[in-house]
Design an enzyme around this catalytic site. Structure first.
Site, short mmCIF file in Angstrom:
data_model
loop_
_atom_site.label_atom_id
_atom_site.label_comp_id
_atom_site.label_asym_id
_atom_site.label_seq_id
_atom_site.Cartn_x
_atom_site.Cartn_y
_atom_site.Cartn_z
N SER A 152 0.87 -1.18 0.00
CA SER A 152 0.00 0.00 0.00
C SER A 152 0.90 1.23 0.00
O SER A 152 2.08 1.14 0.39
CB SER A 152 -0.85 -0.01 1.27
N TYR A 165 -2.17 0.37 10.70
CA TYR A 165 -2.16 -0.13 9.32
C TYR A 165 -0.84 0.25 8.64
O TYR A 165 -0.22 -0.58 7.95
CB TYR A 165 -3.36 0.47 8.57
C1 8X3 Z 1 -5.00 1.70 1.23
C2 8X3 Z 1 -4.45 3.08 1.19
O1 8X3 Z 1 -4.63 5.42 2.16
O2 8X3 Z 1 -6.26 3.82 2.92
O3 8X3 Z 1 -4.03 0.73 1.37
O4 8X3 Z 1 -3.98 3.69 3.68
S1 8X3 Z 1 -4.85 4.01 2.55
#
Ligand code: 8X3
Length: 267
Positions: A152, A165
């Site tokens: 990502s 995340y």
């Molecule tokens: C997804 C991109 O901007 O939501 O992997 O982290 S974000």
């Protein structure tokens, strides 16, 4: 007269019989499902894995009805014993797309839920580690393997509320970079695809525990977020390059997103 395909063209990179199996994790929806469809259309026999058996079975049927080759295998990538059992089915495979994963929550570091942080590390990082370790021998045995890590843009920069995340995706990026160093000289390449804002049915909804209003806000006013098909297209492009071409890292964002924190919205 049919002209010979020029060296280095996509045609010359058509999968060889030994390497034509492609395993896709998280294939039940979004980027994983779109990737399975596109790799099947490119001539791969795709093996769809995800926890939701009914979904991947339906997708395998759809791909088969469209003339492709697909099988479904229910798998939780965090279950190492199950992953090892799955891997015994393969002597040689050409492609592994590590796509399973996702985000949970968007709380600041000060109040984020440690259980969510742990779960994101498990699915995104340990899941990718499990499947990659288990299938690396078969990828190597094919003589022409490709490991794709779908990370990502969160693996390359942070943003407020992204902590857990972002940390997991940075780890996934490091896994890909380290693996590339460690296996150089073997016939396996390591590709990282880092998508930015992608509107799929489930990513934001899962992140916000099913809260559709919060999920919609992620994309509010953004003319054209990426689609799962856009990302699948980049994955398929990288794996169909000639074997000696390693696309180390491909960052893909919608035009309206200049960075993780700079998004053009027309509200
Ligand atoms: C997804 C991109 O901007 O939501 O992997 O982290 S974000």
């Amino acid at each position: 007269m049919t002209a010979a395909a020029p060296a280095g063209s996509a045609a010359s990179a058509a999968p060889s019989p030994a390497s034509r199996i492609a395993v896709v994790t998280g294939a039940s929806s979004g980027i994983g499902a779109a990737t399975a469809r596109q790799l099947a259309a490119a001539g791969y026999r795709v093996v769809l894995t995800a926890r939701r058996k009914d979904r991947i079975e339906a997708l395998a049927e759809e791909i088969t009805a469209a003339g492709g080759q697909a099988t479904a295998y229910a798998l939780d990538v965090t279950d190492r014993a199950a992953v090892d059992e799955f891997a015994t089915a393969f002597r040689k495979i050409g492609v592994l797309v590590n796509n399973a994963g996702g985000a949970l929550g968007a709380d600041p570091v000060a109040s984020g839920d440690p259980a969510q942080w742990r779960q994101m590390y498990e699915t995104n990082v340990i899941g990718t580690l499990n499947v990659t370790q288990a299938l690396l021998p078969a990828l190597t045995a094919s003589g022409d393997g490709t490991v794709v890590v779908v990370s990502s843009t969160a693996g390359h920069g942070t943003y407020e509320g992204g902590g857990g995340y972002v940390a997991a995706k940075h780890a996934e990026h490091v896994l890909a970079e380290t693996l590339r160093l460690e296996i150089v000289g073997t016939p396996v390449r390591v590709v990282e695809i880092a998508p930015g804002m992608v509107r799929t049915d489930e990513f934001a909804l899962t992140r916000f525990g099913g809260d559709a209003e919060k999920a919609a806000k992620v994309y509010a006013g953004v003319a054209e977020p990426l689609t799962a098909e856009d990302v699948a297209d980049t994955i398929t492009w990288t794996v169909t390059r000639p074997s000696h071409v390693n696309i180390d890292l491909l960052v893909v964002r919608p035009r309206a997103q200049a960075s993780n924190t700079k998004v053009h919205r027309e509200l």
